[in-house]
Design an enzyme around this catalytic site. Structure first.
Site, mmCIF file in Angstrom:
data_model
loop_
_atom_site.group_PDB
_atom_site.id
_atom_site.type_symbol
_atom_site.label_atom_id
_atom_site.label_comp_id
_atom_site.label_asym_id
_atom_site.label_seq_id
_atom_site.Cartn_x
_atom_site.Cartn_y
_atom_site.Cartn_z
ATOM 1 N N ASP A 295 60.621 -36.832 13.236
ATOM 2 C CA ASP A 295 59.471 -36.120 12.680
ATOM 3 C C ASP A 295 58.572 -35.753 13.861
ATOM 4 O OD1 ASP A 295 57.772 -34.840 11.027
ATOM 5 O OD2 ASP A 295 57.469 -36.493 9.631
HETATM 6 C C1 BGC Z 1 55.792 -33.646 8.732
HETATM 7 C C2 BGC Z 1 57.169 -33.137 8.399
HETATM 8 C C3 BGC Z 1 57.298 -31.703 8.821
HETATM 9 C C4 BGC Z 1 56.985 -31.600 10.299
HETATM 10 C C5 BGC Z 1 57.134 -30.200 10.843
HETATM 11 C C6 BGC Z 1 55.405 -33.362 10.171
HETATM 12 O O1 BGC Z 1 54.080 -33.648 10.423
HETATM 13 O O2 BGC Z 1 55.732 -35.018 8.468
HETATM 14 O O3 BGC Z 1 57.423 -33.287 7.043
HETATM 15 O O4 BGC Z 1 58.569 -31.217 8.524
HETATM 16 O O5 BGC Z 1 55.656 -32.019 10.516
HETATM 17 O O6 BGC Z 1 56.155 -29.361 10.394
#
Ligand code: BGC
Length: 763
Positions: A295
Site C-alpha cells: 500500500d
Molecule cells: C490506500 C489504497 C490505495 C492507495 C493508492 C492508499 O492510501 O490505502 O487503498 O489503493 O492509497 O491510491
C-alpha cells in the site's frame, strides 16, 4: 489469460472423521509458454532493471498519501527514462498514459512496458453507488455489471489495473473505509469480491475492456482497533482464517491478478512484512501466482511500526515476506540492489517478485501492445458515455434500503399538494459521488432535489429549504471537516416550510469527505446541527421521510424512534437523485438489504450478527451476570440482512429433505415465501446455519445462501437451497478447513433476526 474453476474435493479424514475441503491451487495467471518467455527475459535483466520492475511511482497529482519530498514532475520523467519505474499510479487519460509509456519504452533496453494502476473503486467517470451501498443490493449480477462498466471506462482511458475491490470485512462503523467494502459478512463479502473481480477482469484479461483487479488490503485492515484508521489489528489465526481471509480467497479463486498489502499489523507483524499471510497462505496454500503491491508507502512505514531500523531494513523485510512491488516508498528503488549485493537478500527473492510483475504485464497484454489502451477515439466514445447512466440508476435504486415505513407513509402519492424538501444534502450534487470517486466530474450527480422535481406529479409543489449548512466552511479534500454548530439562521424557514407542507423529505447524513481513508469517526452519528433541525421540523410536521446519505452505518436512536419513514440511500453515484425518487414515489419497490449491522449507540460497536455465543449467551435475559449492557439492548438498531419493501412477505413450511447430511451428500432446505401485500416486490430469502458444537467456538449464525425472488401480489413460491458439507466447513482446532460432524441449526428468513428454524445432523 485463462482462468480455471477451482477444484473442490471432499473426503472424510479417517483420524477425526471430520470432513476436509481441499481447495485446489489458484489458476495460473499465464500459460507455460509465457512462463518460458518470462524466464528468458529475467535471464537478460540486470539487477537494476529488476528493481525497476518492482517500483511503482505516483504521478504528482491525485495523491492519497504523503509524497517523497523530491517528487517533482521532472524527477518523475527522469525516473521513468532511467528504467527506475516499472509501474505508475494516478496517471490517467490516454494522453498522459501514452506519454509516460513512450518515455519508458524509448529508454528501456529490453522494451518492458509499464503498467498503469488507479483507484477505480465504484466507477471511473460514470459513478456507481459506493461499494458498501452497492453491496446492499445483494445483487451479484448488478455488481459485476458496474465493475465491468468501470473497467470499460478505465481501460479506454489508458489504464490496465484497478486497486479494487476492497474486500476487507468491516464490523466497525467508526472506520472511515467501511464505505469501500461489502460489509461485515465473509460469505456475502466473498461472493461480492468474486463478482467485482469478474466485472473488472472479464473472461479474458487481454480483452480491450478488461483491467486487472487488486483485492485489498491484505489483510485485517478492517479490524483496526477502535475503528481508527491504520491502527493495530490483533487478530487470532481463527478469526483471520474464518472471517478475514475468505473474501480474499474468493477473489483469488475468481482470478484476481493482484493483491495489495494493508497498513496494519496483525498480532505484532505488519502485513507488509508478514510472511505468514503472504508466503505461507497466499502464495503457498492458495497458489497465487500474481503480484502483491504494497500500500502507499507501507514498506517505508515498517519504520513507523518499529520493526525496521531504516528504509533498507524495511525493504529487506518486505521483499523477504513476499511484498512484490513498492508503491511510493522508494525502499526497493534505493536499497534492494545493495541488499542483494551484500547478501542480505537473495536474488532469487527479487527474481520471484519480478516474475510476478512480468506475469501480470503479460496477462493484461502489455507485451503484445504497450499502447493497447491508448486510443483517443475510444476514450472519447467510452468514458462517460451516457448509455451507462441507465445501469447507474438501476443499481442505485437496487442499493436503497427501506429501514422504516410506519403507517405506509411511502410510497408518496403523485397527488400531494406540497412537499417540503429540507437539508443541505438534498440539493448537493457532489456528496452522492461519495469517497474514491476516481474521475467522476465534480458536482455531476443528480441531486435528491432534482430527482424529486423530475418524479413528482404536476400537481405537487416542491419547496426547498437548506435549514442549516452541514459544514462550517466548504470541506475540500484533503482538509479537515469542520461542522456547522452555530448557524441556525435557516431553521425558521425550514420549520415554516414543514408546517405548510403535506409531507417533509429531509436529507441527513454525511458529506462525501466524511468517509473513506483517514476518515474514522469516534461517533458515527449525525454531525453538526442536523438532528437539532430535524427535531424542530418534526415538532412542526411529523410526517417526515428521512433520506440518509452516508458511507457508514450511522447511530440514529432518536430518528429511529420518532421519524415514521427512513430510507437508507448511501452515496449512490451519478444517478442518485433519480434512483431515490424512483423509490420515494414507488416507481421502484425497494429491495436493498443491509450488508452491515447498524448500531444503536457507538458503545455497542463492533456489533455484528455472526458473533459468538459466549459462556453467558446474550439471550439469557433477566439475569444480571450475562453478556449484556445495563443501559442499552444487545441487538443493533437494524440487523444484518434487514430491509423493508412496499409489500409484505410471509414465510411458512420450512422443510429439510432429510434429518441428516452425509459427508458426500446434500441436503435440501425448502421454504414457502408468499407476497402478502398489494404490490409486486423482490424478497431476499436468506439462509443461515449454526454449528451447535465445534472444536472451537462457532458463530450463533452464519449466512450460507440467499435467493432474490420477485413475487406478484398473492404469489407464493417455494425457495430451495442445497447444503453440502463444504458449506459447513471452517478452520478448526486442527488448523484445517473442514466440516465437523454434529448437530446444526438452519435458519431461513428475511434477515439475520427474523427467521424460522429447523435442525439436522452432519454425519
Ligand atoms: C490506500 C489504497 C490505495 C492507495 C493508492 C492508499 O492510501 O490505502 O487503498 O489503493 O492509497 O491510491
Amino acid at each position: 489469460m485463462l482462468r480455471f474453476p477451482i477444484s473442490i474435493c471432499l473426503f472424510a479424514t479417517i483420524a477425526s472423521l471430520s470432513i476436509t475441503t481441499v481447495i485446489g491451487a489458484a489458476a495460473p495467471l499465464v500459460d507455460a509458454a509465457t512462463e518460458e518467455k518470462i524466464t528468458a527475459l529475467l535471464g537478460q535483466m540486470t539487477l537494476a532493471e529488476k528493481v525497476g520492475q518492482l517500483t511503482q511511482d505516483s504521478s504528482s497529482f491525485d495523491l492519497t498519501g504523503p509524497v517523497p519530498k523530491e517528487a517533482k514532475p521532472r524527477d518523475r520523467y527522469d525516473r521513468i527514462r532511467s528504467g527506475a519505474v516499472g509501474s505508475m499510479l494516478n496517471v490517467c487519460g490516454v494522453a498522459a498514459v501514452h506519454e509516460a509509456q513512450r518515455l519508458a519504452l524509448e529508454n528501456s533496453r529490453l522494451k518492458i512496458p509499464m503498467i498503469f494502476g488507479y483507484d477505480v473503486i465504484h466507477g471511473y467517470r460514470t459513478c456507481f453507488p459506493i461499494p458498501l451501498g452497492e453491496a446492499a443490493s445483494w445483487n451479484l449480477t448488478a455488481i459485476e455489471a458496474t465493475a465491468h462498466i468501470a473497467a470499460m471506462e478505465a481501460a479506454a482511458s489508458g489504464l490496465n489495473w484497478t486497486f479494487a475491490p476492497m474486500v476487507d470485512i468491516a464490523r466497525d462503523a467508526r472506520w472511515g473505509r467501511v464505505m469501500e467494502g461489502a460489509g461485515e459478512d465473509p460469505y456475502l463479502g466473498g461472493l461480492i469480491a468474486g463478482a467485482r473481480v469478474r466485472g473488472f477482469q472479464g473472461a479474458d484479461l487481454k480483452a480491450p475492456d478488461a483491467i486487472a483487479a487488486c483485492a485489498k488490503h491484505f489483510a485485517g485492515y478492517g479490524f483496526a482497533e477502535a475503528g481508527r484508521d491504520y491502527n493495530v489489528a490483533d487478530i487470532s489465526e481463527h478469526t483471520l482464517r474464518n472471517v478475514v481471509l475468505p473474501p480474499f480467497k474468493a477473489a483469488v479463486e475468481a482470478g484476481a491478478a493482484t493483491l495489495m498489502n494493508s497498513f496494519n499489523e496483525i498480532g505484532g507483524v505488519p502485513a507488509t512484512a508478514n510472511a505468514h499471510i503472504l508466503r505461507d497462505i497466499l502464495k503457498g496454500e492458495w497458489g497465487f501466482s500474481g503480484l502483491v503491491v504494497s500500500d502507499w508507502q507501507s514498506i517505508g512505514e515498517l519504520r513507523g511500526h518499529g520493526v525496521a531500523r531504516d528504509l533498507a531494513d524495511a525493504a529487506r523485510l518486505a521483499i523477504t515476506a513476499g511484498s512484490d512491488m513498492d508503491m511510493e516508498a522508494r525502499a526497493y528503488g534505493d536499497h534492494l540492489a545493495e541488499l542483494v549485493r551484500s547478501g542480505a537478500v537473495k536474488e532469487a527473492l527479487v527474481d520471484d517478485a519480478v516474475r510476478r510483475v512480468l506475469r501480470v504485464k503479460f496477462a493484461v497484454g502489455l507485451f503484445e501492445d504497450p499502447f493497447r489502451h491508448c486510443d483517443p477515439a475510444r476514450e472519447k466514445a467510452v468514458v462517460g458515455n451516457p448509455a451507462f447512466l441507465a445501469t447507474a440508476r438501476d443499481v442505485a435504486r437496487k442499493s436503497i434500503v427501506l429501514l422504516k415505513n410506519d403507517g405506509g407513509l411511502l410510497p408518496l402519492s403523485l397527488k400531494l399538494k406540497r412537499i417540503a424538501v429540507i437539508g443541505p444534502l438534498a440539493a448537493d450534487k457532489d456528496t452522492p459521488l461519495g469517497g474514491w470517486r476516481a474521475q467522476a466530474l465534480p458536482e455531476s450527480a443528480v441531486s435528491l432535489l432534482e430527482g424529486i422535481k423530475a418524479a413528482a406529479g404536476p400537481a405537487t409543489k416542491i419547496v426547498y429549504v437548506v435549514g442549516a449548512p452541514l459544514l462550517a466552511k466548504p470541506g475540500d479534500f484533503p482538509y479537515e471537516v469542520v461542522f456547522n454548530t452555530t448557524d441556525r439562521s435557516g431553521f425558521s424557514a425550514a420549520v415554516s416550510a414543514a408546517r405548510s407542507a403535506d409531507l417533509v423529505i429531509m436529507a441527513v447524513g454525511e458529506t462525501a469527505i466524511q468517509t473513506g481513508e483517514g476518515r474514522s469517526q469516534a461517533d458515527p452519528g449525525l454531525k453538526g446541527l442536523q438532528e437539532e433541525l430535524l427535531r424542530e421540523v418534526y415538532a412542526a410536521n411529523p410526517r417526515i421521510v428521512v433520506v440518509l446519505m452516508n458511507g457508514r452505518p450511522l447511530t440514529l436512536p432518536w430518528v429511529a424512534d420518532h421519524v415514521p419513514a427512513i430510507v437508507e440511500a448511501w452515496h449512490l453515484g451519478s444517478e442518485a437523485g433519480h434512483a431515490i425518487a424512483d423509490v420515494l414515489f414507488g416507481h421502484y419497490n425497494p429491495s436493498g438489504r443491509l450488508p452491515i449491522s447498524f448500531p444503536r449507540v457507538v458503545g455497542q460497536v463492533p456489533v455484528y450478527y455472526n458473533h459468538k455465543s459466549t459462556g453467558r449467551p446474550m439471550d439469557s435475559e433477566g439475569k444480571v451476570y450475562w453478556s449484556h449492557y445495563a443501559d442499552v439492548a444487545n441487538e443493533p438498531q437494524y440487523p444484518f440482512g434487514f430491509g423493508l419493501s412496499y409489500t409484505t412477505f410471509a414465510y411458512s413450511d420450512l422443510r429439510l429433505s432429510a434429518p441428516a447430511l452425509t459427508a458426500d451428500g446434500s441436503l435440501t432446505v425448502a421454504v414457502k415465501v408468499a407476497n402478502t401485500g398489494k404490490v409486486a416486490g423482490t424478497e431476499t430469502v436468506q439462509l443461515y446455519v449454526r454449528d451447535r458444537v465445534g472444536s472451537v467456538t462457532r458463530p450463533v449464525k452464519e449466512l450460507k445462501g440467499f435467493r432474490q425472488i420477485l413475487l406478484q401480489p398473492g404469489e407464493r413460491q417455494d425457495v430451495t437451497f442445497t447444503l453440502t458439507s463444504a458449506d459447513l466447513a471452517f478452520y478448526t482446532a486442527r488448523g484445517v478447513w473442514e466440516a465437523e460432524p454434529g448437530e446444526f441449526q438452519v435458519f431461513v428468513g428475511a434477515n439475520s433476526r427474523d427467521v424460522t428454524t429447523a435442525e439436522f445432523v452432519l454425519r
